[in-house]
Design a protein around this motif. Structure first.
Motif, PDB file in Angstrom:
ATOM      1  N   GLY A 275     -13.603  26.527  -0.229  1.00 36.83           N
ATOM      2  CA  GLY A 275     -12.930  25.380  -0.844  1.00 36.83           C
ATOM      3  C   GLY A 275     -12.238  24.530   0.196  1.00 36.83           C
TER       4      GLY A 275
ATOM      5  N   ARG B 257      -6.992  14.389  -3.932  1.00 38.32           N
ATOM      6  CA  ARG B 257      -7.383  14.014  -5.295  1.00 38.32           C
ATOM      7  C   ARG B 257      -6.447  12.997  -5.971  1.00 38.32           C
ATOM      8  NH1 ARG B 257     -11.646  17.216  -6.180  1.00 38.32           N
ATOM      9  NH2 ARG B 257     -11.567  19.110  -4.938  1.00 38.32           N
TER      10      ARG B 257
ATOM     11  N   LYS C 116      -5.614   6.938  -9.676  1.00 41.04           N
ATOM     12  CA  LYS C 116      -4.661   5.839  -9.451  1.00 41.04           C
ATOM     13  C   LYS C 116      -5.399   4.718  -8.721  1.00 41.04           C
ATOM     14  CE  LYS C 116      -1.076   9.436  -9.075  1.00 41.04           C
ATOM     15  NZ  LYS C 116      -1.848  10.670  -8.909  1.00 41.04           N
TER      16      LYS C 116
ATOM     17  N   ARG D  61     -12.090  15.065 -12.040  1.00 40.16           N
ATOM     18  CA  ARG D  61     -11.592  16.069 -11.091  1.00 40.16           C
ATOM     19  C   ARG D  61     -12.047  15.738  -9.675  1.00 40.16           C
ATOM     20  NH1 ARG D  61      -7.521  19.654 -10.258  1.00 40.16           N
ATOM     21  NH2 ARG D  61      -8.099  20.941  -8.507  1.00 40.16           N
TER      22      ARG D  61
ATOM     23  N   ASN E 205     -17.666  24.294   1.297  1.00 40.56           N
ATOM     24  CA  ASN E 205     -17.220  23.435   0.191  1.00 40.56           C
ATOM     25  C   ASN E 205     -18.389  22.980  -0.665  1.00 40.56           C
ATOM     26  OD1 ASN E 205     -14.985  22.366  -1.122  1.00 40.56           O
ATOM     27  ND2 ASN E 205     -15.451  20.320  -0.369  1.00 40.56           N
ATOM     28  N   ALA E 206     -18.176  23.067  -1.979  1.00 40.47           N
ATOM     29  CA  ALA E 206     -19.246  22.722  -2.916  1.00 40.47           C
ATOM     30  C   ALA E 206     -19.508  21.209  -2.964  1.00 40.47           C
ATOM     31  CB  ALA E 206     -18.887  23.237  -4.308  1.00 40.47           C
ATOM     32  N   GLU E 207     -18.498  20.415  -2.620  1.00 39.74           N
ATOM     33  CA  GLU E 207     -18.662  18.959  -2.760  1.00 39.74           C
ATOM     34  C   GLU E 207     -19.328  18.356  -1.524  1.00 39.74           C
ATOM     35  OE1 GLU E 207     -15.432  16.651  -4.666  1.00 39.74           O
ATOM     36  OE2 GLU E 207     -14.402  18.576  -4.666  1.00 39.74           O
TER      37      GLU E 207
ATOM     38  N   SER F  42      -0.584  21.394  -8.061  1.00 39.45           N
ATOM     39  CA  SER F  42      -0.004  20.222  -7.404  1.00 39.45           C
ATOM     40  C   SER F  42      -0.296  20.262  -5.911  1.00 39.45           C
ATOM     41  CB  SER F  42       1.508  20.156  -7.623  1.00 39.45           C
ATOM     42  OG  SER F  42       2.166  21.028  -6.747  1.00 39.45           O
ATOM     43  N   VAL F  43      -0.263  19.076  -5.321  1.00 37.40           N
ATOM     44  CA  VAL F  43      -0.498  18.938  -3.882  1.00 37.40           C
ATOM     45  C   VAL F  43       0.567  19.686  -3.077  1.00 37.40           C
ATOM     46  CG1 VAL F  43      -0.410  17.237  -2.017  1.00 37.40           C
ATOM     47  CG2 VAL F  43      -1.847  16.840  -4.025  1.00 37.40           C
TER      48      VAL F  43
ATOM     49  N   GLN G  17      -7.037  20.570  -0.911  1.00 41.81           N
ATOM     50  CA  GLN G  17      -5.737  20.492  -0.251  1.00 41.81           C
ATOM     51  C   GLN G  17      -5.359  21.829   0.405  1.00 41.81           C
ATOM     52  OE1 GLN G  17      -4.212  17.310  -1.403  1.00 41.81           O
ATOM     53  NE2 GLN G  17      -3.092  17.510   0.506  1.00 41.81           N
ATOM     54  N   ALA G  18      -5.532  22.931  -0.324  1.00 38.75           N
ATOM     55  CA  ALA G  18      -5.085  24.236   0.181  1.00 38.75           C
ATOM     56  C   ALA G  18      -5.988  24.733   1.305  1.00 38.75           C
ATOM     57  CB  ALA G  18      -5.061  25.256  -0.965  1.00 38.75           C
TER      58      ALA G  18
ATOM     59  N   VAL H 155     -20.367  29.192  -2.844  1.00 38.39           N
ATOM     60  CA  VAL H 155     -20.365  30.663  -2.816  1.00 38.39           C
ATOM     61  C   VAL H 155     -20.618  31.152  -4.231  1.00 38.39           C
ATOM     62  CG1 VAL H 155     -18.946  32.712  -2.448  1.00 38.39           C
ATOM     63  CG2 VAL H 155     -18.803  30.799  -0.848  1.00 38.39           C
TER      64      VAL H 155
ATOM     65  N   ASP I 211      -4.505  25.866  -6.474  1.00 36.80           N
ATOM     66  CA  ASP I 211      -4.535  25.762  -7.943  1.00 36.80           C
ATOM     67  C   ASP I 211      -5.093  27.009  -8.635  1.00 36.80           C
ATOM     68  OD1 ASP I 211      -3.696  23.137  -7.706  1.00 36.80           O
ATOM     69  OD2 ASP I 211      -5.363  22.281  -8.847  1.00 36.80           O
TER      70      ASP I 211
HETATM   71  P1  FAD Z   1      -9.079  21.684  -5.135  1.00 34.70           P
HETATM   72  O1  FAD Z   1      -8.527  20.393  -4.705  1.00 34.70           O
HETATM   73  O2  FAD Z   1      -9.662  21.781  -6.510  1.00 34.70           O
HETATM   74  O3  FAD Z   1     -10.211  22.102  -4.079  1.00 34.70           O
HETATM   75  C1  FAD Z   1     -11.066  23.198  -4.283  1.00 34.70           C
HETATM   76  C2  FAD Z   1     -12.417  22.917  -3.644  1.00 34.70           C
HETATM   77  O4  FAD Z   1     -13.181  24.118  -3.710  1.00 34.70           O
HETATM   78  C3  FAD Z   1     -13.228  21.867  -4.390  1.00 34.70           C
HETATM   79  O5  FAD Z   1     -13.705  20.893  -3.499  1.00 34.70           O
HETATM   80  C4  FAD Z   1     -14.373  22.666  -5.014  1.00 34.70           C
HETATM   81  O6  FAD Z   1     -15.574  21.924  -5.083  1.00 34.70           O
HETATM   82  C5  FAD Z   1     -14.528  23.807  -4.021  1.00 34.70           C
HETATM   83  N1  FAD Z   1     -15.146  25.007  -4.624  1.00 34.70           N
HETATM   84  C6  FAD Z   1     -14.901  25.536  -5.832  1.00 34.70           C
HETATM   85  N2  FAD Z   1     -15.634  26.651  -6.026  1.00 34.70           N
HETATM   86  C7  FAD Z   1     -16.380  26.805  -4.892  1.00 34.70           C
HETATM   87  C8  FAD Z   1     -17.347  27.759  -4.493  1.00 34.70           C
HETATM   88  N3  FAD Z   1     -17.686  28.791  -5.287  1.00 34.70           N
HETATM   89  N4  FAD Z   1     -17.948  27.593  -3.296  1.00 34.70           N
HETATM   90  C9  FAD Z   1     -17.606  26.562  -2.478  1.00 34.70           C
HETATM   91  N5  FAD Z   1     -16.691  25.625  -2.807  1.00 34.70           N
HETATM   92  C10 FAD Z   1     -16.081  25.749  -4.003  1.00 34.70           C
HETATM   93  N6  FAD Z   1      -1.103  16.629  -7.710  1.00 34.70           N
HETATM   94  C11 FAD Z   1       0.083  16.083  -7.355  1.00 34.70           C
HETATM   95  O7  FAD Z   1       0.939  16.801  -6.826  1.00 34.70           O
HETATM   96  N7  FAD Z   1       0.348  14.761  -7.605  1.00 34.70           N
HETATM   97  C12 FAD Z   1      -0.565  13.936  -8.176  1.00 34.70           C
HETATM   98  O8  FAD Z   1      -0.301  12.751  -8.374  1.00 34.70           O
HETATM   99  C13 FAD Z   1      -1.834  14.480  -8.530  1.00 34.70           C
HETATM  100  N8  FAD Z   1      -2.792  13.689  -9.056  1.00 34.70           N
HETATM  101  C14 FAD Z   1      -4.027  14.217  -9.336  1.00 34.70           C
HETATM  102  C15 FAD Z   1      -5.016  13.390  -9.828  1.00 34.70           C
HETATM  103  C16 FAD Z   1      -6.277  13.898 -10.102  1.00 34.70           C
HETATM  104  C17 FAD Z   1      -7.343  12.996 -10.630  1.00 34.70           C
HETATM  105  C18 FAD Z   1      -6.544  15.281  -9.903  1.00 34.70           C
HETATM  106  C19 FAD Z   1      -7.905  15.842 -10.209  1.00 34.70           C
HETATM  107  C20 FAD Z   1      -5.561  16.119  -9.419  1.00 34.70           C
HETATM  108  C21 FAD Z   1      -4.298  15.601  -9.116  1.00 34.70           C
HETATM  109  N9  FAD Z   1      -3.272  16.401  -8.620  1.00 34.70           N
HETATM  110  C22 FAD Z   1      -2.067  15.861  -8.276  1.00 34.70           C
HETATM  111  C23 FAD Z   1      -3.487  17.850  -8.442  1.00 34.70           C
HETATM  112  C24 FAD Z   1      -3.886  18.172  -7.008  1.00 34.70           C
HETATM  113  O9  FAD Z   1      -4.871  17.300  -6.550  1.00 34.70           O
HETATM  114  C25 FAD Z   1      -4.354  19.619  -6.951  1.00 34.70           C
HETATM  115  O10 FAD Z   1      -3.260  20.434  -7.327  1.00 34.70           O
HETATM  116  C26 FAD Z   1      -4.838  20.002  -5.568  1.00 34.70           C
HETATM  117  O11 FAD Z   1      -5.938  19.218  -5.213  1.00 34.70           O
HETATM  118  C27 FAD Z   1      -5.225  21.477  -5.544  1.00 34.70           C
HETATM  119  O12 FAD Z   1      -5.815  21.778  -4.325  1.00 34.70           O
HETATM  120  P2  FAD Z   1      -6.706  23.075  -4.152  1.00 34.70           P
HETATM  121  O13 FAD Z   1      -7.099  23.078  -2.717  1.00 34.70           O
HETATM  122  O14 FAD Z   1      -6.065  24.249  -4.737  1.00 34.70           O
HETATM  123  O15 FAD Z   1      -8.020  22.850  -5.064  1.00 34.70           O
END
Ligand code: FAD
Length: 414
Positions: free
Chosen positions: A11, A45, A50, A131, A36-38, A297-298, A14-15, A83, A279
């Motif tokens: 993934g 995000r 916005k 998303r 990364n899947a994307e 959240s970010v 952000q994290a 994965v 997340d």
């Molecule tokens: P993600 O950002 O979901 O990243 C996970 C990645 O892992 C993805 O790219 C996914 O494709 C990849 N993945 C998943 N499964 C697999 C696999 N099996 N193999 C390979 N890759 C995989 N938060 C705020 O704090 N303020 C905001 O204003 C806000 N606005 C937002 C607006 C939108 C439209 C969205 C969707 C979210 C928003 N958020 C906001 C939430 C914030 O973006 C998320 O909390 C944050 O992106 C989480 O990060 P993450 O790395 O945990 O997961």
């Protein structure tokens, strides 16, 4: 791509990008790969609902890093690749295309996917989620020719999209199952404020409304039928009803999952050498009433990424800060700090009508959270009150003549 990595991150949200960045900043010299899947360079995000949706930003404006950065930091970005399964004992990840990658430590940072509706018509083309960048690009393309948007779900993402669509001149309807907006995350006063805000911008908001089905024409969504028989024609149907954590490959490998992957304070899952952040994680949090939480959240994802790097580097882990979050809708900036779940009092500071006010949440006289609407100073100072668990009376907190930081004076230094 190597056959084996010392640290393999799944993934690049952000994290995932944060943990890789923090490992390198901390001097980690082992091999690092991120799968990364994307099919795009990793990006933030929040702008998707916005500035990007309004057509005021492009993905290049909110990439975490350009392509060179990954090479310069000796981080292999393996994308698009998914994965599919994990052999935890054997320390191997299996990709969708059959490739196998070994790892010393696996960091699961796979976030979540948009929850789908289980209703007749939910699978029609044109029933959209928000998303990924691809989702937002699909939506933006439709906005060009659309007149009417129906949004299912009055949470943050649904409301931010509603604000973007209304700003672009669409006729917008928001359908919410609960009897108020943002019911899961805030109090009545803030819910009412947002209801008023969206109605002032000519958005129709239907509360306590159930959906019978999504209506289609030639396989494309063309409207939404409510339980009471009302038909809402739509060129865009956007579903914003929450997130499902992406945990299945680890769950199948035997990891403990309860609303996300359960991790300990060092982000260890129940599988050997497998960590999880962001997340998709359910973790004990000192600022949560129920102890364990899964946050979306970010700031939370960034904090997890930094803290896990500290764990892996063997340096002291910074203590968790109060969770915080923001949302932008029209000209209103909401900043939230702390978790209001379990509050027994909510104090309004300022004049709701003026569009600049805060709500301070208390539990047993202690400040546990604030929602600050166009009130940046309250947010900055309120963070300190939450962090220090300050006790204050409702009447003192309501007095806007007294800055919130004045209540910090009551904190006893050990
Ligand atoms: P993600 O950002 O979901 O990243 C996970 C990645 O892992 C993805 O790219 C996914 O494709 C990849 N993945 C998943 N499964 C697999 C696999 N099996 N193999 C390979 N890759 C995989 N938060 C705020 O704090 N303020 C905001 O204003 C806000 N606005 C937002 C607006 C939108 C439209 C969205 C969707 C979210 C928003 N958020 C906001 C939430 C914030 O973006 C998320 O909390 C944050 O992106 C989480 O990060 P993450 O790395 O945990 O997961």
């Amino acid at each position: 791509m190597l056959e084996a990595y010392d640290v393999l991150v799944v993934g690049a949200g952000q994290a995932g990008v944060q943990v890789a960045d923090s490992l390198r900043k901390g001097g980690f010299a082992g091999t690092v790969g991120i799968i990364n899947a994307e099919d795009s360079l990793p990006y933030e995000r929040p702008p998707l609902s916005k500035a990007f949706l309004r057509g005021e930003a492009e993905i290049d404006d909110f990439l975490f890093h350009n392509a060179d950065w990954y090479a310069q930091h000796d981080i292999d970005l393996i994308a698009p690749a998914t994965v599919e399964s994990v052999d935890a004992e054997g320390h191997v990840a299996m990709l969708e295309d059959g490739q196998r990658i070994s790892w010393g430590r696996l960091i699961w940072a796979a976030g979540g996917r948009a929850r789908k509706l289980s209703l007749p018509g939910a699978e029609l083309a044109g029933v959209l989620s928000l998303r990924t960048h691809q989702d937002a690009a699909d939506l933006r393309q439709r906005v060009g020719t659309a007149h009417r948007a129906v949004i299912i779900g009055g949470g943050y993402i649904g409301l931010e999209a509603a604000a973007a669509f209304a700003t672009l001149g669409l006729d917008v309807t928001v359908i919410e199952a609960q009897d108020r907006l943002l019911a899961r995350v805030t109090c009545n006063a803030v819910s009412d404020f947002y209801l008023d805000l969206h109605r002032k911008h000519d958005t129709t908001v239907l509360l306590a409304s159930g959906i019978e089905r999504i209506v289609g024409e030639n396989g494309n969504a063309s409207g939404v039928e409510l339980l009471d028989g009302t038909l809402l024609p739509a060129d865009i149907v956007l579903v914003g009803v929450g997130l499902i954590p992406n945990v299945e490959p680890l769950a199948a490998a035997g990891a403990t999952v309860t609303n996300g992957l359960e991790v300990d304070e060092c982000f260890r899952t129940s599988l050997p050498d497998v960590f999880a952040i962001g997340d998709c994680v359910n973790i004990a949090h000192p600022f949560a009433a129920d102890s364990r939480v899964r946050l979306e959240s970010v700031p939370n994802a960034n904090e997890h990424g930094k803290a896990l790097a500290e764990v892996l580097l063997g340096v002291d882990q910074a203590p968790p800060s109060p969770p915080w979050f923001w949302s932008h809708q029209f000209d209103v900036k909401l900043q939230t700090v702390g978790l209001q779940t379990g509050h027994d009092d909510a104090v309004i500071r300022g004049d709701v009508e003026s569009g600049k006010f805060s709500v301070v949440y208390l539990r047993e006289g202690r400040v546990i959270a604030l929602d600050c609407i166009n009130s940046v100073a309250d947010f900055a100072q309120g963070k300190q009150l939450v962090k220090n668990g300050v006790h204050a009376s409702a009447s003192e907190l309501a007095d806007t003549a007294v800055p919130l930081k004045a209540h910090l004076a009551t904190v006893k230094t050990p």
